[in-house]
Scaffold this motif. Sequence first.
Motif, mmCIF file in Angstrom:
data_model
loop_
_atom_site.group_PDB
_atom_site.id
_atom_site.type_symbol
_atom_site.label_atom_id
_atom_site.label_comp_id
_atom_site.label_asym_id
_atom_site.label_seq_id
_atom_site.Cartn_x
_atom_site.Cartn_y
_atom_site.Cartn_z
ATOM 1 N N PHE A 114 0.953 -1.205 0.084
ATOM 2 C CA PHE A 114 0.093 -0.007 -0.142
ATOM 3 C C PHE A 114 0.963 1.295 0.135
ATOM 4 C CE2 PHE A 114 -2.312 3.266 2.363
ATOM 5 C CZ PHE A 114 -3.444 3.340 1.636
ATOM 6 N N ALA A 115 2.008 1.276 0.760
ATOM 7 C CA ALA A 115 2.654 2.606 1.149
ATOM 8 C C ALA A 115 3.618 2.717 -0.387
ATOM 9 C CB ALA A 115 3.590 2.366 2.446
ATOM 10 N N TYR A 116 4.027 1.641 -0.955
ATOM 11 C CA TYR A 116 4.880 1.644 -1.837
ATOM 12 C C TYR A 116 4.300 1.913 -3.312
ATOM 13 C CZ TYR A 116 9.069 1.059 -4.807
ATOM 14 O OH TYR A 116 10.360 0.969 -5.814
ATOM 15 N N PHE A 117 3.291 1.062 -3.530
ATOM 16 C CA PHE A 117 2.592 1.010 -4.874
ATOM 17 C C PHE A 117 1.270 1.755 -4.863
ATOM 18 C CE2 PHE A 117 4.702 -2.957 -4.744
ATOM 19 C CZ PHE A 117 5.680 -2.835 -5.769
ATOM 20 N N LEU A 149 0.292 4.494 -2.543
ATOM 21 C CA LEU A 149 0.149 5.649 -2.100
ATOM 22 C C LEU A 149 0.614 6.696 -3.632
ATOM 23 C CD1 LEU A 149 1.548 6.502 1.513
ATOM 24 C CD2 LEU A 149 -0.505 6.467 0.735
ATOM 25 N N PRO A 150 1.718 6.554 -4.359
ATOM 26 C CA PRO A 150 1.983 7.045 -5.495
ATOM 27 C C PRO A 150 0.470 7.534 -6.254
ATOM 28 C CG PRO A 150 3.536 5.605 -5.275
ATOM 29 C CD PRO A 150 2.533 5.132 -4.406
ATOM 30 N N GLN A 151 -0.309 6.768 -6.279
ATOM 31 C CA GLN A 151 -1.651 7.094 -6.979
ATOM 32 C C GLN A 151 -2.238 8.200 -6.288
ATOM 33 O OE1 GLN A 151 -4.098 3.726 -7.725
ATOM 34 N NE2 GLN A 151 -3.520 3.637 -9.809
ATOM 35 N N ALA A 152 -1.925 8.443 -5.052
ATOM 36 C CA ALA A 152 -2.703 9.659 -4.328
ATOM 37 C C ALA A 152 -1.585 10.721 -4.446
ATOM 38 C CB ALA A 152 -3.009 8.966 -2.930
#
Lengths: 292, 218
Positions: B72-75, B77-80
């Motif tokens: 979640f943090a690596y893949f 969050l970038p979308q957010a």
Amino acid sequence: MDQLQHQNRVTFPGLDSDQGSVRGQVERKSSMANQTVKPKIVERDEIVRVSNLGKSFGTHKVLEGINLTVRSGEVLAIIGPSGSGKSTLLRCLNQLEPQTEGIITLAGITLDAAKPASKKQLNDLRRAAGMVFQSFNLFPHLTVLQNVSLPQQRVLGRTKADADTRSRALLERVGLANKADHYPVRCSGGQQQRIAIARALALDPKIMLFDEPTSALDPELGLEVLAVMKELAEAGMTMIVVTHEMHFAETVSNRVMIMADGRVLEEGPSASVMRDPQTERAKRFLQAVRNR
Amino acid sequence: MDLINFWLENLPTMIDGLIVSLQVTGAALVVGIPLGLLLALGVQAKTKAVRFSSMAFVEIGRGAPALIMLQFAYFGLPQAGISLSSFAAAAVALAWTTSAYTSEIIRAGLEAVPHGQQEAAVAVGFTRIDALRFIIVPQGLRVAAPALLGFSILMLQATSLCFAIALPELLSQAYMIGTNTFQYLPILLFAGLLYASICVPATIAVSLLERSLSKHSA
């Protein structure tokens, strides 16, 4: 007595020991004279006044209709069978248990069950009333010296050096100067309770509340605690002592209150209450504890 | 002998990986344990907003597997719009997991402090904050210390999950060496030994600590 007074003056430097001893003497005389003759000193200040106090846990009534007055320099012993509400009454006085009915005035702070106490009131109250617990409740992760010093620093804002000096003097007076750097777990129960007394005294309370201070101790260790309490009483400290020690109630305290089932059975000068109780229930209780 | 030579040859790369593993563990613990203390106090707070948000944070952290938190943090969050390096993502995800689990450990520790301590603190006039700071928290943490260290050891092992987000920690390094040399068995064995070289002494230290703490308490 002269010698005692002299001792007392050194014993508890924080206390007004001169006045205290005079008060004590007068108190005893006046109680002998059945309190018809007014003592020739100025009327002593009232420190505690409790009116129509009640305490319930849910629907269970623990205290009902308690009235009580304690004047400066008096030692009041509260005795009675287990479950009579003695400890709860004491805990109401410093609001460890807020009362559900009635008014408590302690050292000028008035707490009414009808309105919640403010933070300032509670702080002032706890500063005025020193508490000694049955199970000592020393802080086990602090040394003996820190136990006595830290509250002074945090509550009264004393510097560490000042607090430590006072703490060492108090520990000396309860005979435990050599334990200052030990942890409480390395002290006997009697020593721990004397440290707890020093911790409470270090905050210069106006009144000391003792909740069965010797009940967790074997009789011999209890004696050393009682000796400290006796000295304190003779030095003029105002004290309320919940106890099962009948000898203490009879000889050290000026007044005795007998409680049962959440009510006051009798209250008055210790000699007369202990020797000549008026109610049947009080007679039975005293007989029972004496015949042990 | 071949095995030893193979290990020695790859030792620098493996040590680099171990250091990254230790760094991620350290970051997760340094952020996570103090946060866990705050959450332990938060779930007991009188203010509803504080209590419920603390509880939500803890339940998400405990409910979601660490691997999901990492991804979640690596893949995710970038979308957010928040892009984290693999190290930062690993630290954030594992710190969350750490805080959630340690808050429960610390809460149990705080609850183990006898009620009389709180009463004595109140009776000598301590404020709520002072009572926590000087009396309740130090004793509660003492109770919780062995379990916290035990959890820290688990966290070091959990950093191997960072393999999934391309963090060059110990397992990733071992795997990379394996793909280059096809010597999977010896290199994974070596990785296991390196984990054990930290975890076994740490476990012994925990039991020693436990013994010395029990000597001191009342």
